[in-house]
Enzyme design. Structure first.
Site, PDB file in Angstrom:
ATOM      1  N   GLU A 320       0.805  -1.216   0.000  1.00 34.02           N
ATOM      2  CA  GLU A 320       0.000   0.000   0.000  1.00 34.02           C
ATOM      3  C   GLU A 320       0.844   1.276   0.000  1.00 34.02           C
ATOM      4  O   GLU A 320       0.474   2.286  -0.594  1.00 34.02           O
ATOM      5  CB  GLU A 320      -0.929   0.009   1.226  1.00 34.02           C
ATOM      6  CG  GLU A 320      -1.901  -1.153   1.266  1.00 34.02           C
ATOM      7  CD  GLU A 320      -1.293  -2.386   1.929  1.00 34.02           C
ATOM      8  OE1 GLU A 320      -0.148  -2.305   2.408  1.00 34.02           O
ATOM      9  OE2 GLU A 320      -1.965  -3.438   1.939  1.00 34.02           O
ATOM     10  N   ASP A 362      32.011  21.864 -20.591  1.00 28.02           N
ATOM     11  CA  ASP A 362      32.590  23.125 -21.027  1.00 28.02           C
ATOM     12  C   ASP A 362      33.757  23.457 -20.103  1.00 28.02           C
ATOM     13  O   ASP A 362      33.901  22.872 -19.025  1.00 28.02           O
ATOM     14  CB  ASP A 362      31.518  24.213 -20.962  1.00 28.02           C
ATOM     15  CG  ASP A 362      31.859  25.432 -21.797  1.00 28.02           C
ATOM     16  OD1 ASP A 362      32.918  25.423 -22.447  1.00 28.02           O
ATOM     17  OD2 ASP A 362      31.074  26.382 -21.783  1.00 28.02           O
ATOM     18  N   ASP A 668      24.437  26.504 -26.937  1.00 26.54           N
ATOM     19  CA  ASP A 668      24.558  25.186 -26.322  1.00 26.54           C
ATOM     20  C   ASP A 668      23.205  24.486 -26.202  1.00 26.54           C
ATOM     21  O   ASP A 668      23.154  23.297 -25.876  1.00 26.54           O
ATOM     22  CB  ASP A 668      25.174  25.301 -24.924  1.00 26.54           C
ATOM     23  CG  ASP A 668      26.624  25.734 -24.957  1.00 26.54           C
ATOM     24  OD1 ASP A 668      27.359  25.227 -25.820  1.00 26.54           O
ATOM     25  OD2 ASP A 668      27.019  26.575 -24.135  1.00 26.54           O
TER      26      ASP A 668
END
Length: 943
Positions: A320, A362, A668
């Site tokens: 449950e 990056d 990007d």
């Protein structure tokens, strides 16, 4: 105007709180008309090229309201609560409760046990709904608070000053400054454009950049007007200015949001997996209930009694609390990541983080501090060191006179702006590109007042930087005519130069000069510096062609700047290596600069890393690229464009890698969307990048990625832990019932009401505590999990059967031992027999105590619980203690004895139960020790 009341701005007739300025000849709701010249547009909106006065902007904010879209996606509280009753488990339990109530009404005589079962089932539904609702409501509030941590701002002109204001404070009449990478925060009419291009994909589906103009255009559909920009789109190139005419719900984006509000939410793969699991569990419970009904039917019991019994068993087998527990575990993971500066925008990101195999990162701002500082200015074979760090203009340029013109030209060719601190704890910061900010600081250190220089040489034209030509050019009006100021990559700019001006000497750029520039540029780059070249050219007019402005240039020199690595990144990269995650640097910088930074942070350790430039990528076909990615463990991608980045991400995914990509600019966004996990920068990133990403780093640090991966792995582990705990408990409950049925015992070892009490008292709370379990120490020392691995993997199912089987055997043993030792035949037992009541109490107590020890066992996969610390999860101990205390109350309190048909146990009984309860923990500790020994054996050693 400061005293004007909301709704009475005389310069905007017909304005109202719908967010749209009225009062023009525009034929539609979006005003002003596209066919009006820019000057008339400004007049119609009661503003000017200097922007609105601050006082008038405040009046209009009160008049129109904040520039926000209505939160149509948020459901009413009663709908959120009602949704908790539509879950598959909830539906099963509600139907079962209704049938049980009906059975009670039909029984003759009526059995109070049937009524107790019906009430208990309904109580389970209500409790589970309450937990789920509380968690969903809390998660929604948390998400709103976390979203507020990532500011959405825009640049506007007010009183002639460029300011950065929250996007929600925009009003009709505001003049917005637009640059590449900006998200458009309202519907605007362009009044000034310099090669301005926008991406209208959110509105039109067309992802190609569309040029914008400030000139009047013919009337037509609003989205086709080339002199308008719209909320939700982004600037991909150029720069310009636009005046706001619609905000909030009155925008085109607001209209689309209203249309999309009714669309159903898409479920993540994890949610779909859980839903599939729920259907299978419900089906299995139904099948087992039917089997027990069929087996016991020949015993002569009434059909209604057997039906209620089978129904109770079926309900008892339904976990449950599972939906609520899953929600809690995911929410805890999201909150923990937020505390570690990682804002998770999608549940899918939490799931995918655990299987990340490649991070394409990056350099600037992620691996480094994003505070570019000019450290070297070079002209005519003479270096000029620059002192000072960061954006505070304190320091000096050594022997500044020969390079003052170089820094003047570089400063004029900038769109950034230095912002001094306004509070004691603030620092100098840059609005705009950090590289340009470093140039502005260097110019100030050389004694230049760029405000004066800009006034003496106002800008008339701009050719913005783009990743193809790697240059930026501005055209200025001077006393002698017009002058182009150019800055960019040394290789690109040097090829366009024909003259040189060093130390006040001007002449032709010779081959020796070119060689000297190249050698110096490489030397600076090898030191980890980013190098820019600066040049200028005299022009005849204010509107030259781009090719003219960027040819026959006079080279002034080079500028070298450094963005130091973040101190915490080295450890984070090392952690990724141990975790089997490959880190690839993808940067637009010079290869030597990229390699220098990569070595400092540990991405590169070998003397001969593979360095691939964008030009080399262009020459590769997909097969060659795939081979390169497969063979090169240490790979640097330099001088790459957004298209190159996208191609590399796609190539990694072709190889079956799970790729995380970091980015901060609008360019990007494609790679961020295409990656399995797009990671945007929260502090320095553009709105476009943050919108495209599934995770936002609030501190812009790569270390936060490593931390998020660690927490993401722990979230998935915790989900598996409580699945093992819950379903092994179900086996422990089902085993004695099946054994009694097939052994011919006329009664059940444990009733459905007792099982429901176990599930509520001893299942839900410990499962929630397991969802908050801390990551195991070696979680980052394991390889990434396969994305094909399911929640119910072979290992998970095997451990469920292992622990559940031990529990079931122990409970069967204690129950039948007590029945057998009484010497009473099976057929003589009734529900009221004292021995039977003692036996079922022993069975329930055995399950509860074994569950407590199983909860300790599943806390770790391989590590010993003694090493992890028995007391290191106090919430789990408290939850287990509550279950045991409830069991004691059921055994001794008369009122509960009547409900659960139990009897008091003596000290010897509890001692036996405690001994049986420890068996699963001891067995699992032996299994873990065997796994650790096997993992510690060297390759090839006999096993």
């Amino acid at each position: 105007m400061s005293g004007a009341r909301a709704g009475t701005d005389p310069l905007v007739p017909g304005a109202g709180r719908d967010g749209t300025a009225g009062a023009t000849s525009d034929s539609g709701p979006h005003s002003p008309a596209s066919e009006l010249p820019a000057g008339e547009v400004l007049t119609a909106l009661g503003t000017s090229r200097r922007g609105l006065p601050t006082a008038r902007a405040q009046v209009r904010l009160e008049q129109y309201g904040p520039n926000e879209l209505p939160r149509t996606g948020r459901r009413a509280v009663w709908r959120q609560l009602g949704a908790q009753f539509t879950d598959l488990f909830a539906v099963v339990l509600i139907v079962a409760s209704g049938i049980t109530f009906l059975a009670y009404a039909l029984e003759e005589p009526r059995d109070v046990g049937t009524l107790q079962l019906a009430v208990a089932i309904l109580g389970v539904v209500m409790l589970n709904a309450g937990i789920g609702f509380a968690q969903e409501y809390s998660a929604e509030r948390t998400a709103q608070a976390l979203e507020a941590m990532v500011p959405h701002t825009c640049r506007v002109l007010r009183d002639g000053e460029r300011l950065e204001v929250p996007a929600r404070d925009l009003v009709p009449g505001d003049v917005v400054v637009l640059e590449a990478g900006d998200a458009v925060s309202a519907d605007c009419r362009v009044v000034e454009a310099h090669e301005l291009a926008v991406n209208n994909a959110p509105l039109t589906g067309e992802s190609n950049a569309v040029g914008r103009t400030a000139e009047p255009v013919a009337a037509g559909p609003p989205l086709e007007a080339r002199n308008r920009v719209f909320m939700g789109t982004d600037v991909v190139a150029g720069s310009g200015r636009a005046v706001v005419f619609a905000t909030g719900a009155a925008t085109e984006f607001g209209r689309i949001c209203r249309l999309a509000a009714a669309a159903p939410r898409q479920k993540t793969p994890l949610q779909l997996q859980v839903a599939s699991m729920a259907r299978r569990v419900a089906g299995a419970a139904l099948a087992i209930g039917a089997l027990l009904f069929a087996v016991r039917l020949p015993t002569g019991e009434s059909t209604l009694t057997l039906f209620v019994f089978a129904l109770g068993v079926m309900v008892a087998l339904v976990p449950e609390g599972l939906p609520a527990t899953l929600s809690v575990s995911l929410a805890i993971g999201v909150r923990r990541m937020a505390r570690r500066h990682a804002l998770i925008k999608q549940l899918l990101a939490v799931e995918a983080l655990g299987s990340t195999t490649v991070v394409c990162t990056d350099k600037t701002g992620t691996l480094t501090q994003a505070e570019m500082t000019v450290t070297q200015v070079w002209a005519g074979d003479a270096p000029h060191p620059v002192s000072g760090v960061g954006y505070e203009p304190s320091g000096e340029v050594a022997d500044a006179a020969p390079v003052r013109e170089l820094l003047r030209v570089a400063g004029l060719c900038c769109n950034a702006r230095l912002v001094p601190p306004t509070a004691p704890r603030e620092h100098w910061r840059v609005l705009g590109d950090t590289t340009e900010g470093a140039l502005l600081v260097a110019a100030a250190k050389a004694g230049l007042d760029l405000g004066v220089e800009e006034a003496a040489a106002p800008r008339v034209t701009e050719f913005p930087f783009d990743s193809d030509r790697k240059l930026m050019t501005t055209v200025h009006k001077t006393g002698a005519g017009y002058q182009a100021c150019v800055k960019g990559a040394p290789g690109e700019l040097l090829a366009r130069c024909t003259d040189v001006e060093w130390d006040g000497r001007r002449g032709l750029l010779t081959g020796a000069d070119r060689a000297s520039v190249v050698t110096t540029s490489d030397a600076l780059a090898s030191q980890g510096l980013r190098v820019l070249a600066v040049a200028r050219r005299a022009l005849d007019g204010p509107r030259p062609a781009q090719e003219e402005a960027e040819s026959a240039l006079t080279l002034l020199g080079l500028v070298g700047m450094l963005d130091p690595p973040r101190p915490e990144v080295t450890d984070a990269v090392a952690a990724c290596r141990r975790a089997g995650i490959r880190v690839v640097m993808v940067t637009g910088d010079h290869p030597l600069t990229g390699e220098a930074v990569a070595r400092r942070v540990g991405i590169v350790r070998r003397p001969d890393p593979v360095v691939v430039t964008g030009a080399r990528l262009d020459a590769m076909d997909d097969e060659v690229l795939d081979a390169l990615l497969a063979e090169s463990s240490e790979l640097l991608l330099c001088r790459v464009s957004p298209e190159h980045k996208m191609r590399v991400v796609t190539a990694f995914q072709r190889r079956g890698e799970v790729v995380a990509v970091t980015g901060d600019g609008a360019n990007d966004a494609p790679a961020l969307k295409h990656a399995d996990i797009g990671v945007a920068m929260g502090a320095s990133g553009t709105d476009v990048a943050r919108e495209a990403a599934s995770m936002v780093l609030l501190d812009d640090s790569f270390a936060s990625i490593a931390t998020a991966v660690r927490l993401g792995r722990s979230v998935y582990q915790n989900i598996r832990k409580f699945l093992i705990y819950v379903f092994s408990s179900n086996i422990g409950e089902l085993g004695p019932i099946l054994a009694a049925t097939f052994a011919g015992f006329p009664l059940v070892p444990i009733s459905a009401v007792q099982i429901l009490a176990i599930d509520l008292g001893s299942d839900v709370m410990p499962a929630l505590a397991l969802g908050a379990e801390r990551p195991e120490p070696d979680v980052m020392d394991r390889p990434p999990r396969s994305r094909r691995q399911r929640l119910f993997s072979t290992a998970v199912v095997g451990r469920i059967l292992f622990l559940g089987g031990i529990q079931a055997l122990g409970v069967c043993a204690v129950f039948f031992w007590h029945i057998h030792s009484s010497g009473i035949p099976f057929d003589d037992f009734t529900e009221d027999h004292p021995v039977y009541r003692e036996a079922v109490t022993l069975a329930q107590g055995g399950i509860v105590l074994s569950q407590f020890f199983v909860s300790l066992a599943v806390r770790t996969d391989r590590q010993s619980i003694l090493k992890a610390g028995l007391l290191s999860n106090p919430a789990l101990l408290a939850a287990g203690g509550f279950g045991v205390a409830l069991m004691v109350a059921i055994s001794y309190l008369p009122a509960l004895q009547a409900v659960f048909n139990t009897a008091p146990l003596d000290a010897a009984d509890w001692a036996v139960l405690a001994g049986l309860g420890t068996l699963p923990l001891l067995a699992d500790e032996a299994r873990k020790a065997w796994l650790r020994r096997r993992a510690a054996r060297p390759e090839g050693a006999p096993r």
